[in-house]
Design an enzyme around this catalytic site. Structure first.
Site, PDB file in Angstrom:
ATOM      1  N   ASP A  24      51.928  38.438  51.665  1.00  0.00           N
ATOM      2  CA  ASP A  24      51.586  39.526  51.196  1.00  0.00           C
ATOM      3  C   ASP A  24      50.878  39.333  49.794  1.00  0.00           C
ATOM      4  O   ASP A  24      50.134  39.955  49.440  1.00  0.00           O
ATOM      5  CB  ASP A  24      52.927  40.330  50.991  1.00  0.00           C
ATOM      6  CG  ASP A  24      52.587  41.791  50.710  1.00  0.00           C
ATOM      7  OD1 ASP A  24      53.386  42.563  50.492  1.00  0.00           O
ATOM      8  OD2 ASP A  24      51.506  42.156  50.830  1.00  0.00           O
ATOM      9  N   CYS A 258      47.076  45.381  43.214  1.00  0.00           N
ATOM     10  CA  CYS A 258      47.160  46.660  44.217  1.00  0.00           C
ATOM     11  C   CYS A 258      45.452  46.931  44.286  1.00  0.00           C
ATOM     12  O   CYS A 258      44.883  46.998  43.001  1.00  0.00           O
ATOM     13  CB  CYS A 258      47.642  47.694  43.293  1.00  0.00           C
ATOM     14  SG  CYS A 258      47.265  49.466  43.787  1.00  0.00           S
ATOM     15  N   ASN A 267      53.918  43.263  44.508  1.00  0.00           N
ATOM     16  CA  ASN A 267      55.227  43.154  45.117  1.00  0.00           C
ATOM     17  C   ASN A 267      56.094  42.886  43.816  1.00  0.00           C
ATOM     18  O   ASN A 267      55.557  42.521  42.541  1.00  0.00           O
ATOM     19  CB  ASN A 267      55.357  42.078  45.797  1.00  0.00           C
ATOM     20  CG  ASN A 267      54.748  42.434  47.244  1.00  0.00           C
ATOM     21  OD1 ASN A 267      55.175  42.865  48.308  1.00  0.00           O
ATOM     22  ND2 ASN A 267      53.419  41.976  47.421  1.00  0.00           N
TER      23      ASN A 267
END
Lengths: 329, 329
Positions: A24, A258, A267
Site C-alpha cells: 500500500d 494521498c 496509512n
C-alpha cells in the site's frame, strides 16, 4: 512493548499489526525500490516482531511496475519463520498467481462505494462478489491438489466514505460484508481508504459489522485499515479496538500519501500504531527500538519522500522506557 | 460544521473548544508577538466561532515576557460579544490581577505529579490546594464588592503522566480532584501536559473523575487538555468525549511544542479538534473556513515556528464540503 518482550499473561489483551508498506505504501510512490532493498525491509520488519507482511500485489507489472517483483518477495518471505506472507490480488488472475506463489494469504479489494468500484475496477461491487466466489472455488480446488491453503481475505475499501461519491451507506457496507462472506471470503477487513472516517462512525460500523460477521463463525471480521489523511488515523484505530478489532494494517513511516491531497499523510504509521497499542497495555510482540530503526532505514531508502508519524520524533514516554528492564536482565 | 452554521436540534450533541494558543502556545515560543497581532488573532478566533479564549497569563513579566500584555488583551477581549475571557493564574497574586482585570474566568494549574509540582511551582500539590481555598475566598469577597464573578477553574497538569516521575497514580489524581473541589474550585480539567496519555487511560480516568466530581454538582469536571506529542492527541480527545467531556483546550496550528522533544507537536490543533468533533456530528459553532484562514495567519505571524495538524493540508472530506450549502442560500 519494550526492547525486550514483556511477559504476556492470559489476561493481557493482544493485537497484531500487518505491515503493508511494501504494497500500500510503495504502490503510491513513483520510484521502484530495488528488490534487495525490499528484502532488507522485509527482514527488518520480521526481526522487529511483525508477523504478517503484505509483500506486494499480483497486478500486471505494466500497471504497477513498483510491485513487479512480488513473486520473488513471496519466495524470500516464506523462509522467515512464523511470518504470514500476504499479497494483494485484484482479480481471479491475480489469485491464480497468489496460489501458485505459495503465499499464505491473498487480499482482494472490494469497494463499498459503487462509484469508486466502477472508477477503479470497472466493475460494480456485486460483480466483485461473484468473482470472490470464483476465487474461492479455485482456491479450494488448488488446496486439495497441493495440500496448502492460501487464505482468502477481502478488504472492503471506501467503507467509511469515498472521494467520488462522498458518503457510503453503512447498510451497503453491511450488505456487501454479508455477500462476500456468503461467497466464500474467509476474512474481511474494513478500510478507510481515503481518510474520511471519524471514530464514532468507526466504532458504530464495526460493532454492526461484528454482528453480521458473527453469523458466519468467529474471527471473520478481522482487520481495520486506516489512513491518517485528516489526522484521525489513531483515533480510528482506538475506536476499532473498542469495537473488538484486533488486527490493524499500517505502513512503516506512514508512507503512501494521498493522491488527492499532496503532502498529506498516508496509512497510519506502523510505529505509531505499535505505540498506541502498547500504551494501552496491549501485547503486540513488537520491538519498538527495532521499528524505529526500520523507520530510519525506510527514510533513507525513500529519500525525498515525506514520512509521517509522531512517535519517532518524541520518543517513548518515561513510563515505557526499556533501560530498566535491560539493566535487570 | 460548514462555512454556514448547521441548524442544531435538541438532540445534536454539543461541545466547545477553548483556544489556548495565545497562552499555552505562545508561552512555549521565544519570540514575543506584538499586542496588535495578538488582537488580530483574538478577533479572528472570535469571528470563527470560538467562544472561550485563554488570552494570557498573570505571571510576572520577567518570567514570561511573551505574555506581559495580558491585562490589555483582557480589556480588548471583553468587548467581543459572547466571548468568555480566560486567563491563567499561577497563584494568589495572579488571581488578584485576574479579578481586577475583569476576566470572566481564571485557571490555576495544579500538578498531579508531586515531582512536577515541586520542580515547577516549588510547592507540593497540597500547598496549591490550600492556595485554591485562599483564592476562592478572595474571589468571593471581590464578587460581593463588584457584582461580577471571575470563575475559578483548576487545571490538573500531568494528570496522565510526568516527564520527571513517570507514572502518576489515578488515585492521586482523584484525591486531588476531590480536594480542589472541596477547596472551592468551580470547574476542573484534566491535562495531559506532556503527551503521555493513551486513550484507554483517558477514558478510564475521566469516567472515574466524573463520579468524584458528580458529588459536587453538575458540570464540575469540565475540560480535557491534550498534547499531541506522541500522536495520540485526537484519540485522547475522542476517548474523553466518550467519557462525557464536552469542552476541550486546543491551540491554532497545534503550536506550543514540547521542551523535551524538539520539533515534536504541542497542543492538539484547534482546527483538527474542530474537524474531529464536526465529523462526529457534534455541534461546536465553529466555522472551519475561518479557522483555516486563522491558521494561515498564525503561520505567518510565527514564521519559522513549526505548526502541526493534519486537516489544513488535506481539506474537508467531500461529505462535509460547504459549497452546496452556499449555492442553495
Amino acid at each position: 512493548m519494550t526492547g525486550t518482550m514483556t511477559s504476556p499473561t492470559t489476561s493481557t489483551p493482544r493485537a497484531s499489526v500487518r505491515e503493508v508498506g511494501l504494497r500500500d505504501g510503495l504502490q503510491s510512490i513513483a520510484r521502484t525500490l530495488p528488490t534487495p532493498i525490499k528484502l532488507q525491509w522485509l527482514r527488518a520488519a520480521h526481526a522487529a516482531g511483525l508477523r504478517e507482511v503484505e509483500v506486494g500485489s499480483f497486478v500486471p507489472p505494466r500497471l504497477l511496475p513498483q510491485l513487479a517483483d512480488t513473486a520473488e518477495l513471496v519466495r524470500e518471505a516464506l523462509a522467515l519463520p512464523g511470518l504470514t506472507v500476504s499479497v494483494l490480488v485484484p482479480n481471479l488472475k491475480g489469485a491464480e498467481r497468489a496460489i501458485e506463489s505459495g503465499a499464505h494469504a491473498m487480499l482482494l479489494p472490494l469497494s463499498a462505494s459503487h462509484a469508486h468500484s466502477l472508477a477503479n475496477l470497472r466493475k460494480a461491487p456485486d460483480d466483485v462478489v461473484r468473482e470472490i466466489g470464483e476465487i474461492r472455488r479455485l482456491r479450494d480446488a488448488s488446496s486439495s491438489a497441493s495440500g496448502s491453503r492460501c487464505l482468502l481475505e477481502v478488504g472492503m475499501s471506501t467503507a467509511f466514505g469515498c472521494t467520488i461519491q462522498g458518503g457510503v451507506e453503512p447498510e451497503e457496507v453491511l450488505r456487501l460484508l454479508r455477500a462476500v462472506l456468503e461467497a466464500g471470503a474467509e476474512r474481511v477487513g474494513l478500510a478507510d481508504t481515503v481518510g474520511y472516517a471519524d471514530p464514532r462512525q468507526v466504532r458504530e460500523l464495526f460493532e454492526r459489522a461484528f454482528e453480521v460477521a458473527g453469523e458466519f463463525g468467529e474471527g471473520r471480521l478481522a482487520c481495520g485499515h486506516f489512513h491518517d489523511t485528516r489526522g484521525l488515523g489513531l483515533a480510528n484505530v482506538f475506536a476499532a479496538w473498542e469495537a473488538g478489532v484486533r488486527r490493524f494494517d499500517a505502513c512503516t513511516g506512514g508512507i503512501g500519501g494521498c493522491p488527492h491531497a499532496p503532502g498529506a499523510s498516508g496509512n497510519v504509521a506502523t510505529e505509531d500504531v505499535a505505540y498506541l497499542l502498547a500504551s494501552m497495555g496491549v501485547d503486540t510482540g513488537l520491538d519498538f527500538d527495532a521499528l524505529m530503526a526500520l523507520r530510519t532505514s525506510v527514510a533513507g531508502w525513500l529519500e525525498g519522500e515525506p514520512l509521517h508519524g509522531h512517535i519517532w520524533r518524541a520518543g517513548l514516554p518515561k513510563t515505557m522506557r526499556t533501560a530498566p528492564a535491560r539493566e535487570a536482565a
